[in-house]
Motif scaffolding. Structure first.
Motif, short mmCIF file in Angstrom:
data_model
loop_
_atom_site.label_atom_id
_atom_site.label_comp_id
_atom_site.label_asym_id
_atom_site.label_seq_id
_atom_site.Cartn_x
_atom_site.Cartn_y
_atom_site.Cartn_z
N MET A 1 0.83 -1.19 0.00
CA MET A 1 0.00 0.00 0.00
C MET A 1 0.87 1.25 0.00
N VAL A 2 0.49 2.20 -0.83
CA VAL A 2 1.15 3.50 -0.87
C VAL A 2 0.06 4.53 -0.67
N SER A 3 0.13 5.29 0.41
CA SER A 3 -0.95 6.24 0.69
C SER A 3 -0.39 7.60 1.06
N ALA A 4 -1.24 8.59 0.90
CA ALA A 4 -0.93 9.96 1.32
C ALA A 4 -2.12 10.46 2.13
N SER A 5 -2.38 9.79 3.22
CA SER A 5 -3.60 10.04 3.99
C SER A 5 -3.58 11.37 4.71
N GLU A 6 -2.42 11.97 4.86
CA GLU A 6 -2.34 13.23 5.59
C GLU A 6 -2.42 14.45 4.69
N SER A 7 -2.48 14.24 3.38
CA SER A 7 -2.53 15.37 2.46
C SER A 7 -3.93 15.97 2.42
N ALA A 8 -4.04 17.17 1.83
CA ALA A 8 -5.33 17.84 1.73
C ALA A 8 -6.30 17.02 0.89
N GLU A 9 -5.79 16.35 -0.12
CA GLU A 9 -6.61 15.48 -0.96
C GLU A 9 -6.05 14.06 -0.86
N PRO A 10 -6.51 13.30 0.11
CA PRO A 10 -5.95 11.95 0.34
C PRO A 10 -6.14 11.05 -0.88
N GLU A 11 -5.17 10.19 -1.08
CA GLU A 11 -5.23 9.21 -2.15
C GLU A 11 -4.61 7.92 -1.66
N ILE A 12 -4.77 6.89 -2.45
CA ILE A 12 -4.22 5.60 -2.07
C ILE A 12 -3.61 4.95 -3.30
N GLY A 13 -2.61 4.16 -3.08
CA GLY A 13 -1.96 3.46 -4.18
C GLY A 13 -1.70 2.02 -3.83
N ALA A 14 -1.67 1.18 -4.83
CA ALA A 14 -1.34 -0.23 -4.65
C ALA A 14 -0.18 -0.56 -5.59
N LYS A 15 0.96 -0.85 -5.02
CA LYS A 15 2.13 -1.23 -5.80
C LYS A 15 2.23 -2.75 -5.82
N VAL A 16 2.33 -3.31 -7.01
CA VAL A 16 2.35 -4.76 -7.17
C VAL A 16 3.62 -5.18 -7.90
N ARG A 17 4.26 -6.20 -7.37
CA ARG A 17 5.40 -6.79 -8.05
C ARG A 17 5.04 -8.22 -8.45
N LEU A 18 5.14 -8.51 -9.74
CA LEU A 18 4.86 -9.84 -10.27
C LEU A 18 6.18 -10.54 -10.58
N ARG A 19 6.33 -11.72 -10.00
CA ARG A 19 7.51 -12.53 -10.30
C ARG A 19 7.06 -13.92 -10.70
#
Length: 308
Positions: A98-116
């Motif tokens: 999970m990659v998030s910026a929950s403390e920013s004025a406009e919160p967003e979320i990210g999902a980083k995936v590594r495929l092996r």
């Protein structure tokens, strides 16, 4: 909800021989041989990289659901063979972060995936192995935990799907004929162009040499490098002139690739170009690289004359 997804290949290009053109003589036997080289699909595992949490609250990722969807994509695509006792097996692992910026004025979320994808034992063509990553992002209008939980699961699933569909597209290309390869060489997808270049080299598709020469000037370095490797594999000496015109003469890293390739291709034009760079380039490092390339070319010529 808007989403931006971007994939980046983490491993270098490899050349592998696989299926032949569909229209070739004896293609049925060749296709059977190619199928015999394919590994079977083993387990598909999903694991989070560090426990995902948002605003100090843990978020549960449905790993089983992602694994099931990933397995279905690969099974439906039929890029792997049916399981057999002595057949190499491809183990698929998906790492989700999970990659998030929950403390920013406009919160967003990210999902980083590594495929092996690792094939054991590694006797199948190297093209089946994979190591690639991508990230999906989305805004969180509400900014609460429930919204983040749903968004994270959805982003993880869609990013996994993106990675696997891209992998499948590249694998399917090896089953294609000349029209499919030609189309892929002109694709806007960098990774598909690179895969098509590998196939050109593996199948010795000399009819595609003009397109490969053009790709020496592609904006993407991985495409340029794949084109260079293809021309070297094909021993295409017409590439010497194109190389001399397509790359930056002042970039030492690029010039090292060029000089090594030209020394490998050989021929009178190669000798002349290397000598020109060794004598006239204003960068001492590049002049030294050109001289070293001339020495390699000379040793190769002497060795060839000795073995004749």
């Amino acid at each position: 909800m808007t989403e931006a997804r971007h994939a980046k290949i983490l491993v270098g290009a490899v050349l592998a021989a696989c299926s032949m053109l569909a229209a070739c003589k004896g293609c049925g036997e060749k296709k059977t041989a190619a199928l015999a080289e394919r590994p079977s699909l083993a387990e598909v595992t999903v694991r989070p990289i560090s426990p995902p949490h948002f605003r100090d609250t843990d978020i549960q990722l449905d790993q089983a659901q992602i694994a099931a969807k990933a397995k279905k994509i690969l099974e439906d695509a039929a890029v792997f063979a049916a399981p057999e006792a002595k057949r190499p097996a491809a183990k698929v692992s998906l790492e989700v972060e999970m990659v998030s910026a929950s403390e920013s004025a406009e919160p967003e979320i990210g999902a980083k995936v590594r495929l092996r994808i690792a094939v054991r034992p590694s006797v199948s063509p190297a093209r089946f192995a994979e190591d690639v990553a991508a990230m999906g992002q989305a805004p969180l209008p509400k900014g609460d935990v429930d919204e983040a939980r749903v968004a994270f699961q959805r982003l993880a699933e869609r990013t996994v799907e993106d990675l696997l569909l891209a992998y499948v597209a590249r694998q399917k290309l090896w089953d294609g004929g000349a029209p499919e390869i030609a189309s892929a060489l002109n694709s806007v997808d960098n990774d598909l162009r690179v895969e098509a270049l590998r196939i050109v080299a593996a199948r010795n598709l000399r009819s595609e040499i003009p397109t490969v020469l053009r790709l020496l000037s592609d904006e993407e370095e991985n495409v340029r490098d794949a084109a260079l490797g293809t021309l070297v594999a094909l021993r295409e000496r017409s590439a010497v002139k194109a190389l001399a015109e397509s790359r930056q003469m002042r970039d030492a890293r690029e010039m090292r690739k060029i000089l090594d390739a030209i020394a490998t291709l050989g021929g009178r034009e190669a000798q002349e170009y290397l000598s020109f760079v060794a004598e006239t380039h204003d960068d001492a490092e590049i002049r030294a690289m050109a001289k070293a390339a001339i020495e390699r070319l000379s040793r190769r010529n002497e060795s060839n004359q000795t073995t004749r």
